[in-house]
Design a protein around this motif. Structure first.
Motif, PDB file in Angstrom:
ATOM      1  N   ASP A 375       0.863  -1.181   0.000  1.00 13.12           N
ATOM      2  CA  ASP A 375       0.000   0.000   0.000  1.00 13.12           C
ATOM      3  C   ASP A 375       0.899   1.230   0.000  1.00 13.12           C
ATOM      4  OD1 ASP A 375      -2.293   1.547   0.045  1.00 13.12           O
ATOM      5  OD2 ASP A 375      -2.614   1.358   2.200  1.00 13.12           O
ATOM      6  N   TYR A 376       0.365   2.330  -0.479  1.00 14.99           N
ATOM      7  CA  TYR A 376       1.044   3.622  -0.341  1.00 14.99           C
ATOM      8  C   TYR A 376      -0.014   4.648   0.024  1.00 14.99           C
ATOM      9  CZ  TYR A 376      -0.745   4.561  -5.073  1.00 14.99           C
ATOM     10  OH  TYR A 376      -1.560   4.727  -6.163  1.00 14.99           O
ATOM     11  N   ARG A 377       0.362   5.577   0.908  1.00 14.10           N
ATOM     12  CA  ARG A 377      -0.584   6.574   1.401  1.00 14.10           C
ATOM     13  C   ARG A 377       0.088   7.940   1.376  1.00 14.10           C
ATOM     14  NH1 ARG A 377      -0.976   1.965   4.521  1.00 14.10           N
ATOM     15  NH2 ARG A 377       0.561   2.746   6.025  1.00 14.10           N
ATOM     16  N   ILE A 378      -0.605   8.911   0.801  1.00 10.21           N
ATOM     17  CA  ILE A 378      -0.013  10.235   0.610  1.00 10.21           C
ATOM     18  C   ILE A 378      -1.023  11.312   0.976  1.00 10.21           C
ATOM     19  CG2 ILE A 378       0.952  11.847  -1.080  1.00 10.21           C
ATOM     20  CD1 ILE A 378       1.981   9.460  -2.637  1.00 10.21           C
ATOM     21  N   ALA A 379      -0.578  12.252   1.784  1.00  8.87           N
ATOM     22  CA  ALA A 379      -1.349  13.466   2.068  1.00  8.87           C
ATOM     23  C   ALA A 379      -0.371  14.620   2.009  1.00  8.87           C
ATOM     24  CB  ALA A 379      -2.005  13.400   3.446  1.00  8.87           C
ATOM     25  N   GLY A 380      -0.449  15.428   0.957  1.00 12.38           N
ATOM     26  CA  GLY A 380       0.536  16.485   0.783  1.00 12.38           C
ATOM     27  C   GLY A 380       1.910  15.878   0.633  1.00 12.38           C
ATOM     28  N   LEU A 381       2.827  16.269   1.520  1.00 11.39           N
ATOM     29  CA  LEU A 381       4.167  15.689   1.526  1.00 11.39           C
ATOM     30  C   LEU A 381       4.376  14.800   2.743  1.00 11.39           C
ATOM     31  CD1 LEU A 381       6.240  18.657   0.075  1.00 11.39           C
ATOM     32  CD2 LEU A 381       5.792  16.440  -1.011  1.00 11.39           C
ATOM     33  N   LEU A 382       3.311  14.130   3.141  1.00  8.67           N
ATOM     34  CA  LEU A 382       3.383  13.040   4.111  1.00  8.67           C
ATOM     35  C   LEU A 382       3.185  11.758   3.316  1.00  8.67           C
ATOM     36  CD1 LEU A 382       0.964  14.607   6.756  1.00  8.67           C
ATOM     37  CD2 LEU A 382       3.452  14.475   6.976  1.00  8.67           C
ATOM     38  N   LEU A 383       4.220  10.935   3.215  1.00 12.05           N
ATOM     39  CA  LEU A 383       4.165   9.755   2.355  1.00 12.05           C
ATOM     40  C   LEU A 383       4.599   8.511   3.120  1.00 12.05           C
ATOM     41  CD1 LEU A 383       5.642  12.301   0.626  1.00 12.05           C
ATOM     42  CD2 LEU A 383       5.421  10.661  -1.214  1.00 12.05           C
ATOM     43  N   SER A 384       3.888   7.408   2.904  1.00 16.04           N
ATOM     44  CA  SER A 384       4.298   6.123   3.456  1.00 16.04           C
ATOM     45  C   SER A 384       4.101   5.010   2.431  1.00 16.04           C
ATOM     46  CB  SER A 384       3.501   5.783   4.717  1.00 16.04           C
ATOM     47  OG  SER A 384       3.965   6.516   5.821  1.00 16.04           O
ATOM     48  N   PHE A 385       5.058   4.096   2.408  1.00 13.99           N
ATOM     49  CA  PHE A 385       5.007   2.923   1.539  1.00 13.99           C
ATOM     50  C   PHE A 385       5.082   1.691   2.433  1.00 13.99           C
ATOM     51  CE2 PHE A 385       7.264   6.432  -0.384  1.00 13.99           C
ATOM     52  CZ  PHE A 385       6.589   6.633  -1.580  1.00 13.99           C
ATOM     53  N   GLU A 386       4.069   0.862   2.377  1.00 17.11           N
ATOM     54  CA  GLU A 386       3.975  -0.308   3.248  1.00 17.11           C
ATOM     55  C   GLU A 386       4.534  -1.521   2.530  1.00 17.11           C
ATOM     56  OE1 GLU A 386       0.338  -2.586   5.512  1.00 17.11           O
ATOM     57  OE2 GLU A 386       0.199  -0.408   5.236  1.00 17.11           O
ATOM     58  N   LEU A 387       5.584  -2.109   3.076  1.00 16.13           N
ATOM     59  CA  LEU A 387       6.234  -3.257   2.452  1.00 16.13           C
ATOM     60  C   LEU A 387       5.697  -4.554   3.043  1.00 16.13           C
ATOM     61  CD1 LEU A 387       9.895  -1.945   2.244  1.00 16.13           C
ATOM     62  CD2 LEU A 387       8.075  -1.804   0.544  1.00 16.13           C
ATOM     63  N   VAL A 388       5.323  -5.475   2.169  1.00 17.56           N
ATOM     64  CA  VAL A 388       4.681  -6.720   2.598  1.00 17.56           C
ATOM     65  C   VAL A 388       5.319  -7.917   1.909  1.00 17.56           C
ATOM     66  CG1 VAL A 388       2.468  -5.614   3.096  1.00 17.56           C
ATOM     67  CG2 VAL A 388       2.914  -6.531   0.791  1.00 17.56           C
ATOM     68  N   LYS A 389       5.146  -9.082   2.522  1.00 22.87           N
ATOM     69  CA  LYS A 389       5.582 -10.327   1.895  1.00 22.87           C
ATOM     70  C   LYS A 389       4.534 -10.835   0.912  1.00 22.87           C
ATOM     71  CE  LYS A 389       8.421 -11.750   5.817  1.00 22.87           C
ATOM     72  NZ  LYS A 389       8.680 -12.775   6.869  1.00 22.87           N
ATOM     73  N   ASP A 390       3.283 -10.464   1.180  1.00 21.93           N
ATOM     74  CA  ASP A 390       2.178 -10.901   0.332  1.00 21.93           C
ATOM     75  C   ASP A 390       1.070  -9.854   0.393  1.00 21.93           C
ATOM     76  OD1 ASP A 390      -0.633 -12.421   0.212  1.00 21.93           O
ATOM     77  OD2 ASP A 390       0.829 -13.513  -1.006  1.00 21.93           O
ATOM     78  N   ARG A 391       0.631  -9.365  -0.751  1.00 19.72           N
ATOM     79  CA  ARG A 391      -0.392  -8.318  -0.779  1.00 19.72           C
ATOM     80  C   ARG A 391      -1.737  -8.798  -0.251  1.00 19.72           C
ATOM     81  NH1 ARG A 391       0.023  -4.721  -6.350  1.00 19.72           N
ATOM     82  NH2 ARG A 391       1.946  -3.595  -5.785  1.00 19.72           N
ATOM     83  N   TYR A 392      -2.002 -10.067  -0.419  1.00 23.41           N
ATOM     84  CA  TYR A 392      -3.307 -10.581   0.014  1.00 23.41           C
ATOM     85  C   TYR A 392      -3.369 -10.691   1.531  1.00 23.41           C
ATOM     86  CZ  TYR A 392      -7.353 -13.624   0.576  1.00 23.41           C
ATOM     87  OH  TYR A 392      -8.549 -14.149   0.982  1.00 23.41           O
ATOM     88  N   THR A 393      -2.334 -11.268   2.124  1.00 27.85           N
ATOM     89  CA  THR A 393      -2.336 -11.446   3.579  1.00 27.85           C
ATOM     90  C   THR A 393      -1.864 -10.200   4.308  1.00 27.85           C
ATOM     91  OG1 THR A 393      -0.067 -12.302   3.602  1.00 27.85           O
ATOM     92  CG2 THR A 393      -1.866 -13.897   3.290  1.00 27.85           C
ATOM     93  N   LYS A 394      -1.191  -9.288   3.590  1.00 27.52           N
ATOM     94  CA  LYS A 394      -0.647  -8.053   4.175  1.00 27.52           C
ATOM     95  C   LYS A 394       0.416  -8.341   5.236  1.00 27.52           C
ATOM     96  CE  LYS A 394      -3.343  -4.995   2.066  1.00 27.52           C
ATOM     97  NZ  LYS A 394      -2.849  -3.948   1.170  1.00 27.52           N
ATOM     98  N   GLU A 395       1.052  -9.520   5.149  1.00 28.10           N
ATOM     99  CA  GLU A 395       2.090  -9.843   6.121  1.00 28.10           C
ATOM    100  C   GLU A 395       3.247  -8.851   5.989  1.00 28.10           C
ATOM    101  OE1 GLU A 395       5.112 -13.483   7.426  1.00 28.10           O
ATOM    102  OE2 GLU A 395       3.685 -13.763   5.762  1.00 28.10           O
ATOM    103  N   LYS A 396       3.632  -8.260   7.110  1.00 32.70           N
ATOM    104  CA  LYS A 396       4.673  -7.239   7.093  1.00 32.70           C
ATOM    105  C   LYS A 396       6.015  -7.806   6.651  1.00 32.70           C
ATOM    106  CE  LYS A 396       2.981  -4.118  10.721  1.00 32.70           C
ATOM    107  NZ  LYS A 396       3.378  -3.420  11.962  1.00 32.70           N
TER     108      LYS A 396
END
Length: 454
Positions: A375-396
């Motif tokens: 996932d990636y989330r952006i509000a203005g210049l607040l940005l986060s990129f979520e790294l996962v092992k699997d997009r379905y399970t969302k395992e970190k």
């Protein structure tokens, strides 16, 4: 005893093998300074050992003892107007030459000007202000004001939230690494499940539905717990950039009004333009009863914080709220005025929104290309990129996030790792398209390289 790597997962892990490898790549002199630092200062999670030795910070960049330049998208969230901003430096120097300090009980024009400047940036302009030496201290005053105004001592806050490191602040904070081994904290603190946690719990991609579940639970607490005086939260979670929809705040405001509860927004790391608006809550059209500011307030030069409270709640004149030695900080207020002037004159809010659109497109391209970005989330210049092992399970994928951090540092890009697996960028509002292009290029190279050797 807990594994130090495990208890540090709210932020950068400073006791891992990756950190040790990084430090071992530094030159001998830098390693000597880092060792001296560790011998001199009290050790604490996420700070000791330090990462490097810095000799210069200017604009969007920091420079280490070897002269290596890093584009700094971390900055402890203080560098909205950039490091060593000429407006702020000039204002601070002038104030030091004229009136560096006034004793408590007195005032001066500069502190009144700074207070009014912050009030004038609100939607209603219907606030009063108090300056504090730290954001954590401002949180403490907000909690005191809530008790004084409502006569109730209970407060709802959010799991995973951060409001400072003082005992009162960690009582309402939601990060375990700050509360570990602390024993009994401030009574009456009740934590609710935050918006972002519900997103996974109910497995919904509909923000409105997630918001409804989250606020329903808060309302359930209010009805069944009783004696709630305040709700405190970060409108946008700074460390991993979670952004609830408008309806979330509209319902919160409605519930607070119906139950005589004060709504407190902690915008310490996110205000002063980082979200694309001067104050974060202005993105949602809902004003809080109390607004807490800090970090970038001092223009990346002076430690400075403040609390704004609706004028009708200015009813605590019979008690001492802060009574701080630096309650009317002339130098800090000079920095505040200069930072606001710079933001306005150089149209940094507009630049933030322009660069945000560019960052959004770059982020989408990465998301479409690399499965490890969940996932990636952006509000203005607040940005986060979520790294996962699997997009379905969302395992970190904490290990990948840490490897990417050190790869990017080697290439000259600095940022924060949050929640173990979130790459978080807080670039200054002065950032350019060219600098963002450089950052995304390094980030993509890191994903390719680190995924290959994962």
């Amino acid at each position: 005893m807990s594994n130090p790597i495990e208890i540090n997962r709210e932020g950068d892990v400073n006791s891992s093998q990756q950190r040790k490898k990084w430090i071992n790549t530094l030159d001998e002199k830098s390693m000597e300074v880092l060792k001296a630092d560790e011998d001199t200062f009290i050790k604490q999670s996420m700070s000791t050992p330090c990462m490097n030795v810095i000799i210069k910070a200017e604009g969007c960049s920091i420079f280490d003892a070897n002269g290596k330049q890093y584009l700094d998208f971390h900055g402890n969230s203080i560098h909205q107007v950039g490091y060593q901003n000429p407006y702020v430096i000039k204002a601070v120097k002038q104030q030091l030459d004229t009136l560096p300090f006034i004793p408590r009980r007195y005032t001066s024009e500069i502190v009144v000007t700074a207070g009014k400047a912050l009030i004038d940036k609100t939607i209603s302009k219907d606030y009063k202000i108090l300056f504090t030496p730290s954001g954590s201290a401002a949180v403490g005053i907000a909690l005191k004001m809530a008790r004084k105004i409502t006569g109730r001592h209970k407060v709802i806050s959010m799991w995973e939230s951060f409001h400072g490191a003082g005992l009162d602040a960690i009582s309402v904070g939601g990060e375990a690494v700050f509360r570990k081994d602390m024993g009994p904290l401030l009574p009456g603190c009740i934590r609710a499940i935050p918006y972002n946690a519900y997103r996974n719990l109910i497995n919904s991609s509909c923000p409105q539905r997630v918001a409804a579940f989250s606020v329903d639970y808060i309302e359930y607490i209010i009805k069944n717990e009783g004696d709630i005086g305040a709700i405190i939260l970060e409108p946008i979670r700074a460390t991993d950039t979670h952004i609830p929809p408008h309806i979330y705040f509209e319902r919160l405001r409605e519930i607070c009004d119906q139950n005589g509860i004060l709504l407190i927004f902690d915008e310490i790391p996110t205000a002063l333009g980082r979200s694309g608006m001067f104050y974060v809550h202005q993105n949602f059209g809902v004003e809080p009863d109390m607004l807490i500011l800090g970090k970038g307030l001092g223009g990346a030069v002076i430690p400075q914080a403040a609390i704004l409270i609706k004028s009708k709640y200015d009813k605590a004149q019979d008690i001492s709220l802060g009574h701080y030695t630096h309650e009317k900080p002339t130098v800090g207020c000079a920095a505040i005025c200069a930072a606001i002037q710079y933001i306005d004159e150089y149209k940094l809010l507009a630049n933030c929104r322009i660069q945000s659109e560019f960052a959004l497109q770059c982020s989408k391209n990465l998301y479409d290309t690399y499965e490890c970005i969940g996932d990636y989330r952006i509000a203005g210049l607040l940005l986060s990129f979520e790294l996962v092992k699997d997009r379905y399970t969302k395992e970190k994928h904490d290990e990948l996030a840490e490897k990417i951090l050190y790869y990017c540092l080697k290439q000259g890009l600095s940022f924060k790792v949050s929640s173990g697996n979130c790459i978080t960028w807080h670039p200054p509002l002065i950032v350019t398209k060219e600098q963002l292009t450089f950052a995304f290029h390094i980030f993509e190279e890191a994903i390719k390289h680190c995924s290959l050797y994962d």
